[in-house]
Design an enzyme around this catalytic site. Structure first.
Site, PDB file in Angstrom:
ATOM      1  N   ASP A  86      54.236  68.370  38.350  1.00 19.09           N
ATOM      2  CA  ASP A  86      54.379  68.089  36.916  1.00 19.09           C
ATOM      3  C   ASP A  86      53.884  69.228  36.026  1.00 19.09           C
ATOM      4  O   ASP A  86      53.550  69.004  34.862  1.00 19.09           O
ATOM      5  CB  ASP A  86      53.651  66.796  36.530  1.00 19.09           C
ATOM      6  CG  ASP A  86      54.207  65.577  37.244  1.00 19.09           C
ATOM      7  OD1 ASP A  86      55.405  65.299  37.082  1.00 19.09           O
ATOM      8  OD2 ASP A  86      53.439  64.931  37.973  1.00 19.09           O
ATOM      9  N   HIS A 122      61.835  67.083  37.743  1.00 16.52           N
ATOM     10  CA  HIS A 122      61.678  68.322  36.989  1.00 16.52           C
ATOM     11  C   HIS A 122      62.364  68.149  35.631  1.00 16.52           C
ATOM     12  O   HIS A 122      63.583  68.220  35.522  1.00 16.52           O
ATOM     13  CB  HIS A 122      62.287  69.494  37.754  1.00 16.52           C
ATOM     14  CG  HIS A 122      61.663  69.720  39.094  1.00 16.52           C
ATOM     15  ND1 HIS A 122      62.123  70.654  39.996  1.00 16.52           N
ATOM     16  CD2 HIS A 122      60.594  69.127  39.693  1.00 16.52           C
ATOM     17  CE1 HIS A 122      61.374  70.626  41.080  1.00 16.52           C
ATOM     18  NE2 HIS A 122      60.447  69.698  40.918  1.00 16.52           N
TER      19      HIS A 122
END
EC number: 6.3.4.4
Length: 416
Positions: free
Chosen positions: A12, A42
């Site tokens: 992340d 993503h």
């Protein structure tokens, strides 16, 4: 020169935004996915406001960059179809035309996902933090039954696929009981449609891509979740370092390794259980995440100060990086309390470096996990200039800065 991008945290950090920015100039021949599978998330937000969470397609797709799913990927055709539908809605007319898939890539099925969720639920309070999508189960089954594990190439042969799917379902059912999954015939039909829609390739395809121009190798998850170097058992069944990218380039006859870019945030986050030494719950309220939150299987999205000890460990595990991408630089002005942790207190001792060992010793990594669960931040600083401070701590220059979801600034990370 080819470029490889990995996350130096727990995931992340913004790999998708980095890869998308590298593809923006349209000089990239293709994005090669070299680990992970449908559990990747993503997030990319374009300047015109379009948002997509890339899982299996490469993060350059909105710029028209083709994706190759390597043999190190775990491919879920059902999740891929849903992702393709969303890309069409965002203006990508033919997503599958931009996709090639290595025939040897492991196939993630509803049976893997159902087994994954049963095992995680049975752990109760000792959950590992699985995404619940079956990727770990896929890897485990392939290790236990290498000749019977279904692959992307099997989708082109219905008899072979049916045999492998039935065997998979029956073995997992014998082990765990009834699985909440559709009939084998329905899965085979959907997987056959996948084989008709995408181009299935062999190892010669990557050789052609390598000769055709610069590639961007897009990693998934984060180095601190690596199957061998992460904090076991709160890890992934995937090698999240640059190792697989290096292997693919060597197999394809590339003259040398890719340029290595490590991605970090100005604050350290992780999904679910496991060590997070700098976690401070109050930061989650100060730094809300529009694209991250509590996951049914992963658990809470946890926020902490920049953990220089853990990120430096990730750099060392990778064998070093050539450059850094520092994201979320808009956060320190919004949250002036953000700091950098340089050292831990563990059992009355100051620890400023975590030991790195050879891959394969999970007992060693579990022992490290136990130590980190008892660690507390002990040495702090508040930087005047975050890119300079982070670059000095991690031993590489910051060549890309991100100041928001659609604001990335390159200062020398071009490819080609």
């Amino acid at each position: 020169m080819h470029t490889a991008v990995v996350d130096l945290g727990y995931g992340d950090a913004g790999k998708g935004a980095v890869v998308a920015r590298l593809c923006q100039e349209r000089t990239v021949t293709a994005v090669v996915r070299f680990n992970g599978g449908p559990q990747a998330a993503h997030n990319v937000v374009t300047a015109d406001g379009r948002h997509h969470t890339f899982a299996q397609f490469g993060a350059g797709t909105l710029h028209g960059t083709p994706t190759h799913l390597s043999r190190f990927m775990c491919v879920d055709p059902l999740a891929l179809a849903a992702e393709a539908d969303h890309l069409r809605a965002l203006g990508v007319p033919a997503p599958y035309a931009l996709l090639t898939v290595d025939r040897d890539a492991r196939l993630v099925t509803p049976y893997h996902a159902a087994a994954n969720r049963l095992r995680e639920r049975a752990r109760g309070a000792d959950r590992h933090g699985s995404c619940g999508m079956g990727v770990g189960e896929t890897a485990a089954y392939a290790l236990a039954h290498p000749d019977d594990a279904p692959t992307a190439g099997d989708c082109a042969s219905r008899p072979r696929l049916l045999r492998k799917l039935r065997l998979l379902r029956d073995r997992l059912t014998d082990d765990l009981g009834p699985l909440a999954a559709p009939p084998v015939e329905d899965c085979a039909a959907a997987f056959g449609a996948f084989a008709d829609a995408v181009a299935l390739t062999d190892e010669t395809h990557l050789r052609r891509l390598v000769r055709g121009g610069p590639l961007v190798f897009e990693g998934a998850q984060g180095v601190l979740l690596d199957e061998w170097h992460g904090f076991h058992p709160h890890t992934t069944w995937s090698t999240t370092t640059f190792a697989h990218a290096d292997t693919l380039l060597a197999e394809a006859g590339a003259p040398g390794p890719a340029r290595r870019i490590g991605v970090v945030r100005t604050y350290t986050v992780r999904h679910g259980p496991g060590p997070h030494v700098t976690e401070e719950p109050e930061l989650a309220a100060a730094l809300p995440e529009p694209h991250n939150g509590h996951g049914r299987w992963q658990g809470a999205f946890r926020v902490g100060h920049f953990d220089a000890v853990a990120h430096a460990y990730a750099v060392e595990v990778c064998g070093g990086v050539d450059a850094l991408a520092l994201t979320h630089l808009d956060a320190p002005p919004r949250c002036p309390a953000l700091r950098i942790c340089h050292g831990y207190a563990i059992g009355g001792q100051l620890v400023e470096r975590l030991p790195v060992g050879a891959p394969g010793d999970l007992d060693r990594q579990a022992a490290l996990t136990r130590r980190l669960l008892g660690a507390h931040p002990a040495v702090w600083s508040t930087p005047d200039h975050w890119p300079t401070a982070v670059g000095a701590l991690l031993g590489a220059p910051v060549v890309m800065e991100s100041h928001g979801p659609a604001r990335q600034v390159l200062t020398g990370a071009t490819v080609g």
